[in-house]
Design a protein around this motif. Structure first.
Motif, PDB file in Angstrom:
ATOM      1  N   ASP A  87      12.297  -7.175 -12.385  1.00 33.62           N
ATOM      2  CA  ASP A  87      11.339  -6.116 -12.075  1.00 33.62           C
ATOM      3  C   ASP A  87      11.205  -6.023 -10.558  1.00 33.62           C
ATOM      4  OD1 ASP A  87       9.327  -4.291 -11.814  1.00 33.62           O
ATOM      5  OD2 ASP A  87       8.038  -5.165 -13.344  1.00 33.62           O
ATOM      6  N   LEU A  88      11.852  -5.022  -9.981  1.00 31.39           N
ATOM      7  CA  LEU A  88      11.794  -4.821  -8.537  1.00 31.39           C
ATOM      8  C   LEU A  88      10.580  -4.006  -8.109  1.00 31.39           C
ATOM      9  CD1 LEU A  88      15.541  -4.155  -7.651  1.00 31.39           C
ATOM     10  CD2 LEU A  88      14.267  -6.297  -7.585  1.00 31.39           C
ATOM     11  N   SER A  89       9.769  -3.571  -9.056  1.00 32.39           N
ATOM     12  CA  SER A  89       8.581  -2.787  -8.706  1.00 32.39           C
ATOM     13  C   SER A  89       7.324  -3.637  -8.633  1.00 32.39           C
ATOM     14  CB  SER A  89       8.369  -1.670  -9.736  1.00 32.39           C
ATOM     15  OG  SER A  89       8.045  -2.207 -11.014  1.00 32.39           O
ATOM     16  N   ALA A  90       7.440  -4.946  -8.880  1.00 36.86           N
ATOM     17  CA  ALA A  90       6.254  -5.798  -8.977  1.00 36.86           C
ATOM     18  C   ALA A  90       5.457  -5.827  -7.680  1.00 36.86           C
ATOM     19  CB  ALA A  90       6.658  -7.220  -9.379  1.00 36.86           C
ATOM     20  N   GLY A  91       6.135  -5.850  -6.538  1.00 35.98           N
ATOM     21  CA  GLY A  91       5.435  -5.927  -5.263  1.00 35.98           C
ATOM     22  C   GLY A  91       4.559  -4.721  -4.984  1.00 35.98           C
ATOM     23  N   VAL A  92       5.118  -3.516  -5.148  1.00 36.74           N
ATOM     24  CA  VAL A  92       4.335  -2.315  -4.870  1.00 36.74           C
ATOM     25  C   VAL A  92       3.348  -2.024  -5.997  1.00 36.74           C
ATOM     26  CG1 VAL A  92       5.993  -1.244  -3.319  1.00 36.74           C
ATOM     27  CG2 VAL A  92       6.215  -0.886  -5.768  1.00 36.74           C
ATOM     28  N   LEU A  93       3.601  -2.563  -7.205  1.00 44.73           N
ATOM     29  CA  LEU A  93       2.648  -2.380  -8.294  1.00 44.73           C
ATOM     30  C   LEU A  93       1.341  -3.105  -7.994  1.00 44.73           C
ATOM     31  CD1 LEU A  93       2.100  -1.212 -11.113  1.00 44.73           C
ATOM     32  CD2 LEU A  93       3.021  -3.329 -12.070  1.00 44.73           C
ATOM     33  N   VAL A  94       1.419  -4.243  -7.313  1.00 45.92           N
ATOM     34  CA  VAL A  94       0.206  -4.955  -6.892  1.00 45.92           C
ATOM     35  C   VAL A  94      -0.659  -4.047  -6.033  1.00 45.92           C
ATOM     36  CG1 VAL A  94      -0.649  -6.860  -5.460  1.00 45.92           C
ATOM     37  CG2 VAL A  94       1.256  -7.245  -7.040  1.00 45.92           C
ATOM     38  N   ASN A 130       8.476   0.808 -17.823  1.00 48.81           N
ATOM     39  CA  ASN A 130       9.662   0.080 -17.358  1.00 48.81           C
ATOM     40  C   ASN A 130      10.419  -0.532 -18.531  1.00 48.81           C
ATOM     41  OD1 ASN A 130       9.466   0.553 -14.586  1.00 48.81           O
ATOM     42  ND2 ASN A 130       8.213  -1.254 -14.215  1.00 48.81           N
ATOM     43  N   GLY A 131       9.690  -1.251 -19.382  1.00 51.04           N
ATOM     44  CA  GLY A 131      10.329  -1.904 -20.515  1.00 51.04           C
ATOM     45  C   GLY A 131      10.913  -0.918 -21.503  1.00 51.04           C
ATOM     46  N   TYR A 132      10.175   0.157 -21.776  1.00 51.34           N
ATOM     47  CA  TYR A 132      10.642   1.149 -22.747  1.00 51.34           C
ATOM     48  C   TYR A 132      11.921   1.821 -22.261  1.00 51.34           C
ATOM     49  CZ  TYR A 132      10.773   5.340 -25.643  1.00 51.34           C
ATOM     50  OH  TYR A 132      11.175   6.336 -26.496  1.00 51.34           O
ATOM     51  N   LEU A 133      11.958   2.182 -20.973  1.00 56.22           N
ATOM     52  CA  LEU A 133      13.149   2.849 -20.448  1.00 56.22           C
ATOM     53  C   LEU A 133      14.354   1.920 -20.456  1.00 56.22           C
ATOM     54  CD1 LEU A 133      11.672   4.893 -17.449  1.00 56.22           C
ATOM     55  CD2 LEU A 133      12.474   5.762 -19.644  1.00 56.22           C
ATOM     56  N   VAL A 134      14.134   0.648 -20.137  1.00 54.25           N
ATOM     57  CA  VAL A 134      15.240  -0.318 -20.161  1.00 54.25           C
ATOM     58  C   VAL A 134      15.813  -0.426 -21.568  1.00 54.25           C
ATOM     59  CG1 VAL A 134      15.822  -2.768 -19.937  1.00 54.25           C
ATOM     60  CG2 VAL A 134      14.479  -1.644 -18.149  1.00 54.25           C
ATOM     61  N   LEU A 143      18.051  -1.219 -12.009  1.00 60.06           N
ATOM     62  CA  LEU A 143      18.038   0.181 -11.586  1.00 60.06           C
ATOM     63  C   LEU A 143      16.759   0.894 -12.016  1.00 60.06           C
ATOM     64  CD1 LEU A 143      21.751   1.150 -12.357  1.00 60.06           C
ATOM     65  CD2 LEU A 143      20.716   0.675 -10.138  1.00 60.06           C
ATOM     66  N   ILE A 144      16.300   0.630 -13.237  1.00 58.74           N
ATOM     67  CA  ILE A 144      15.071   1.272 -13.716  1.00 58.74           C
ATOM     68  C   ILE A 144      13.898   0.915 -12.813  1.00 58.74           C
ATOM     69  CG2 ILE A 144      13.361   1.328 -15.578  1.00 58.74           C
ATOM     70  CD1 ILE A 144      15.804   2.878 -16.330  1.00 58.74           C
ATOM     71  N   THR A 145      13.736  -0.374 -12.536  1.00 55.30           N
ATOM     72  CA  THR A 145      12.574  -0.798 -11.741  1.00 55.30           C
ATOM     73  C   THR A 145      12.751  -0.483 -10.256  1.00 55.30           C
ATOM     74  OG1 THR A 145      13.473  -3.061 -11.565  1.00 55.30           O
ATOM     75  CG2 THR A 145      11.960  -2.605 -13.382  1.00 55.30           C
ATOM     76  N   LEU A 146      13.993  -0.327  -9.810  1.00 52.72           N
ATOM     77  CA  LEU A 146      14.202   0.140  -8.441  1.00 52.72           C
ATOM     78  C   LEU A 146      13.688   1.565  -8.295  1.00 52.72           C
ATOM     79  CD1 LEU A 146      15.381  -0.447  -5.634  1.00 52.72           C
ATOM     80  CD2 LEU A 146      17.575   0.455  -6.455  1.00 52.72           C
ATOM     81  N   GLY A 147      13.949   2.392  -9.317  1.00 49.00           N
ATOM     82  CA  GLY A 147      13.391   3.743  -9.306  1.00 49.00           C
ATOM     83  C   GLY A 147      11.874   3.723  -9.317  1.00 49.00           C
ATOM     84  N   THR A 148      11.279   2.858 -10.146  1.00 45.54           N
ATOM     85  CA  THR A 148       9.824   2.738 -10.188  1.00 45.54           C
ATOM     86  C   THR A 148       9.280   2.281  -8.841  1.00 45.54           C
ATOM     87  OG1 THR A 148      10.005   2.107 -12.512  1.00 45.54           O
ATOM     88  CG2 THR A 148       7.903   1.718 -11.450  1.00 45.54           C
ATOM     89  N   PHE A 149      10.009   1.392  -8.195  1.00 41.77           N
ATOM     90  CA  PHE A 149       9.617   0.913  -6.866  1.00 41.77           C
ATOM     91  C   PHE A 149       9.438   2.077  -5.895  1.00 41.77           C
ATOM     92  CE2 PHE A 149      11.312   0.087  -2.616  1.00 41.77           C
ATOM     93  CZ  PHE A 149      10.443  -0.896  -2.138  1.00 41.77           C
TER      94      PHE A 149
END
Length: 354
Positions: A87-94, A130-134, A143-149
């Motif tokens: 999950d590459l979006s975890a940092g900005v999700l915080v 994120n999980g559903y799209l994966v 790639l999915i979580t990079l987009g979310t990022f």
């Protein structure tokens, strides 16, 4: 008269044993967290020698606090990596979670507790998506979580500037509900010469809970199974989709939790914060013995990896060195951890026929 002597039947040849005969040292080395523990002890002793400021109890508890701010989310990221995803979006999700709470309550003038609940719903929705799209698309989680990022990074800056006219949230320490949430997410206690932050206790609690789930429950077995081989796990009845979506939502939950700490500890959030922290969570997990390929690792190793991060981050300053060396250290630690983890994994699967 002849006498017939009966001889006992010959004993059947013993079957070869397939029992594991690993020695004690190999069994210890096969534990995912042992390499991280040894590294933590060596680094701890090293900084005790070269950084006199680190020798005080107050400095040690400052290191624990610094470790906890990374370690809370790293616990969930480690579980997700054991399950075979990133999950590459975890940092900005915080940051998104804390901004959602602050901006929503500031715009509508409602209680911060209501805003915190709505912020939690938002973060869990991002994790679910994120999980559903994966699982739905089969596109790698990288790639999915990079987009979310990128979506969250842009939204954090754009929405904050639209609401406040700047790139920071308003100060929320005078709003209704602040004292209750501050006590939950950002309390601290002065115990003589040391200050104990509540995040240290939350970090340890989440690590123990994660360790229990992974080692003692059916869900933990499912997580290891889907990380090791999702197709085989699905063939024996493991609900792969639910497990992986649940892991993404766990990352989102602990991301929200850390975002609440930042908001109620500092009262103001910069919209650009959090970029790059996703790599720190992954590094903490890898240094703690979690394999990038999934199916191997545990929560205690991830906690030790976060402690190594916090210790090095502050002790480089305590030693009077240039802080820019910290990133170089992280890179070296990551490379070494990958090599050591592969060796440890090989030991854990070694079988000797006796």
């Amino acid at each position: 008269m002849s006498q017939t002597v009966k001889t006992p039947p010959a004993a059947a040849p013993s079957e070869s044993s397939n029992r594991v005969t690993l020695g004690l040292s190999n069994r210890l080395l096969a534990r995912p967290e042992v390499g991280a523990l040894v590294a933590a002890i060596v680094i701890f002793i090293f900084f005790l020698i070269v950084a006199p400021s680190f020798r005080s109890p107050a400095s040690f508890f400052t290191v624990l606090y610094q470790s906890s701010t990374i370690g809370i989310v790293a616990v969930a990221v480690g579980m997700l990596m054991i399950g075979g995803e990133f999950d590459l979006s975890a940092g900005v999700l915080v940051t998104a979670g804390s901004l959602c709470n602050a901006l929503f309550c500031y715009s509508l003038g409602i209680n911060l507790i209501v805003g915190a609940v709505l912020s939690l719903v938002f973060c869990l929705a991002v994790g679910f998506l994120n999980g559903y799209l994966v699982m739905r698309t089969g596109i790698p989680s990288f790639l999915i979580t990079l987009g979310t990022f990128f979506v969250l990074q842009g939204a954090n800056l754009g929405v904050t500037k639209l609401v406040t006219g700047s790139v920071s949230s308003p100060n929320i320490n005078q709003m209704d509900g602040y004292k209750v949430l501050h006590a939950i997410f950002a309390a601290s206690w002065d115990l003589g010469p040391i200050t104990l932050g509540i995040t240290v206790l939350w970090w340890l609690a989440f690590a123990v809970l994660s360790g229990y789930i992974l080692q003692r429950t059916k869900i933990g077995n499912w997580i290891y199974a889907v990380g090791g081989n999702a197709d085989s796990a699905r063939a024996v009845g493991v609900p792969v989709r639910k497990v992986k979506i649940g892991l993404f939502m766990t990352v989102a939950f602990l991301g929200w939790f850390t975002g609440m700490h930042y908001l109620y500890n500092f009262n103001v959030i910069q919209a650009g914060n959090g970029v790059g922290n996703e790599f720190l969570y992954i590094i903490a997990a890898v240094v703690g013995g979690t394999l990038l390929t999934g199916g191997y690792g545990n929560a205690y190793g991830v906690a030790i990896g976060a402690f190594i991060f916090g210790m090095t981050n502050l002790c480089i300053v305590y030693a009077g060195w240039d802080p820019n060396w910290f990133k170089a250290f992280l890179g070296v630690m990551l490379l070494l951890a990958v090599v050591v983890n592969l060796y440890v994994k090989k030991l854990s699967t070694t079988r000797k026929v006796g």
